[in-house]
Write a protein that holds these residues in place. Structure first.
Motif, PDB file in Angstrom:
ATOM      1  N   ALA A  35       0.829  -1.205   0.000  1.00 25.75           N
ATOM      2  CA  ALA A  35       0.000   0.000   0.000  1.00 25.75           C
ATOM      3  C   ALA A  35       0.865   1.257   0.000  1.00 25.75           C
ATOM      4  O   ALA A  35       0.570   2.218  -0.720  1.00 25.75           O
ATOM      5  CB  ALA A  35      -0.945  -0.008   1.202  1.00 25.75           C
ATOM      6  N   GLN A  36       1.941   1.246   0.765  1.00 24.59           N
ATOM      7  CA  GLN A  36       2.820   2.419   0.829  1.00 24.59           C
ATOM      8  C   GLN A  36       3.524   2.642  -0.503  1.00 24.59           C
ATOM      9  O   GLN A  36       3.599   3.766  -1.004  1.00 24.59           O
ATOM     10  CB  GLN A  36       3.850   2.270   1.953  1.00 24.59           C
ATOM     11  CG  GLN A  36       4.705   3.511   2.152  1.00 24.59           C
ATOM     12  CD  GLN A  36       3.888   4.735   2.527  1.00 24.59           C
ATOM     13  OE1 GLN A  36       3.127   4.697   3.475  1.00 24.59           O
ATOM     14  NE2 GLN A  36       4.035   5.826   1.786  1.00 24.59           N
ATOM     15  N   VAL A  37       4.027   1.575  -1.113  1.00 25.46           N
ATOM     16  CA  VAL A  37       4.709   1.703  -2.406  1.00 25.46           C
ATOM     17  C   VAL A  37       3.737   2.208  -3.470  1.00 25.46           C
ATOM     18  O   VAL A  37       4.066   3.105  -4.252  1.00 25.46           O
ATOM     19  CB  VAL A  37       5.349   0.357  -2.825  1.00 25.46           C
ATOM     20  CG1 VAL A  37       5.822   0.400  -4.267  1.00 25.46           C
ATOM     21  CG2 VAL A  37       6.506   0.009  -1.900  1.00 25.46           C
ATOM     22  N   LEU A  38       2.531   1.639  -3.497  1.00 23.25           N
ATOM     23  CA  LEU A  38       1.529   2.082  -4.477  1.00 23.25           C
ATOM     24  C   LEU A  38       1.141   3.537  -4.252  1.00 23.25           C
ATOM     25  O   LEU A  38       1.007   4.313  -5.204  1.00 23.25           O
ATOM     26  CB  LEU A  38       0.287   1.192  -4.413  1.00 23.25           C
ATOM     27  CG  LEU A  38       0.461  -0.213  -4.980  1.00 23.25           C
ATOM     28  CD1 LEU A  38      -0.757  -1.057  -4.651  1.00 23.25           C
ATOM     29  CD2 LEU A  38       0.694  -0.156  -6.479  1.00 23.25           C
ATOM     30  N   ILE A  58      -3.010   2.196 -15.005  1.00 23.07           N
ATOM     31  CA  ILE A  58      -1.667   1.632 -15.144  1.00 23.07           C
ATOM     32  C   ILE A  58      -1.345   0.718 -13.961  1.00 23.07           C
ATOM     33  O   ILE A  58      -0.852  -0.405 -14.145  1.00 23.07           O
ATOM     34  CB  ILE A  58      -0.620   2.759 -15.277  1.00 23.07           C
ATOM     35  CG1 ILE A  58      -0.786   3.449 -16.640  1.00 23.07           C
ATOM     36  CG2 ILE A  58       0.804   2.235 -15.083  1.00 23.07           C
ATOM     37  CD1 ILE A  58      -0.078   4.791 -16.747  1.00 23.07           C
ATOM     38  N   LEU A  59      -1.649   1.168 -12.754  1.00 26.21           N
ATOM     39  CA  LEU A  59      -1.376   0.346 -11.569  1.00 26.21           C
ATOM     40  C   LEU A  59      -2.234  -0.914 -11.558  1.00 26.21           C
ATOM     41  O   LEU A  59      -1.760  -2.003 -11.222  1.00 26.21           O
ATOM     42  CB  LEU A  59      -1.587   1.165 -10.294  1.00 26.21           C
ATOM     43  CG  LEU A  59      -0.583   2.308 -10.067  1.00 26.21           C
ATOM     44  CD1 LEU A  59      -1.002   3.149  -8.872  1.00 26.21           C
ATOM     45  CD2 LEU A  59       0.824   1.774  -9.887  1.00 26.21           C
ATOM     46  N   THR A  60      -3.493  -0.777 -11.957  1.00 27.41           N
ATOM     47  CA  THR A  60      -4.398  -1.929 -12.023  1.00 27.41           C
ATOM     48  C   THR A  60      -3.878  -2.948 -13.027  1.00 27.41           C
ATOM     49  O   THR A  60      -3.875  -4.157 -12.766  1.00 27.41           O
ATOM     50  CB  THR A  60      -5.823  -1.476 -12.390  1.00 27.41           C
ATOM     51  OG1 THR A  60      -6.289  -0.594 -11.368  1.00 27.41           O
ATOM     52  CG2 THR A  60      -6.768  -2.646 -12.518  1.00 27.41           C
ATOM     53  N   GLU A  61      -3.427  -2.456 -14.179  1.00 26.16           N
ATOM     54  CA  GLU A  61      -2.892  -3.344 -15.216  1.00 26.16           C
ATOM     55  C   GLU A  61      -1.623  -4.043 -14.744  1.00 26.16           C
ATOM     56  O   GLU A  61      -1.391  -5.208 -15.075  1.00 26.16           O
ATOM     57  CB  GLU A  61      -2.639  -2.560 -16.506  1.00 26.16           C
ATOM     58  CG  GLU A  61      -3.912  -2.130 -17.198  1.00 26.16           C
ATOM     59  CD  GLU A  61      -3.694  -1.122 -18.321  1.00 26.16           C
ATOM     60  OE1 GLU A  61      -2.532  -0.728 -18.580  1.00 26.16           O
ATOM     61  OE2 GLU A  61      -4.693  -0.714 -18.931  1.00 26.16           O
TER      62      GLU A  61
END
Length: 72
Positions: A35-38, A58-61
């Motif tokens: 969670a912190q990195v995202l 982009i993150l979801t992909e």
């Protein structure tokens, strides 16, 4: 921040919730770290001018493209 709290239940492959304390501890720690990195990557991108919706996509992909560790 809502949505970043770990799930109340971690379902096993059989659908039953995991109950091993050590596994739950590792999963909770991994969740906090991920969670912190995202959050950091998202904030950096948006502050550098990337469209919020595009960055979420982009993150979801990226997550959807992760290979399964069960595949040989």
């Amino acid at each position: 921040m809502s949505g970043l709290a770990p799930p109340a239940i971690w379902p096993g492959t059989d659908g039953a919730p995991l109950s091993c304390r050590e596994k739950l501890k590792v999963l909770a720690e991994n969740h906090v770290e991920a969670a912190q990195v995202l959050r950091d990557a998202f904030e950096d991108a948006v502050l550098m001018g990337v469209d919020e919706a595009a960055m979420r996509r982009i993150l979801t992909e990226m997550v959807a493209a992760l290979p399964s560790p069960k595949r040989a």
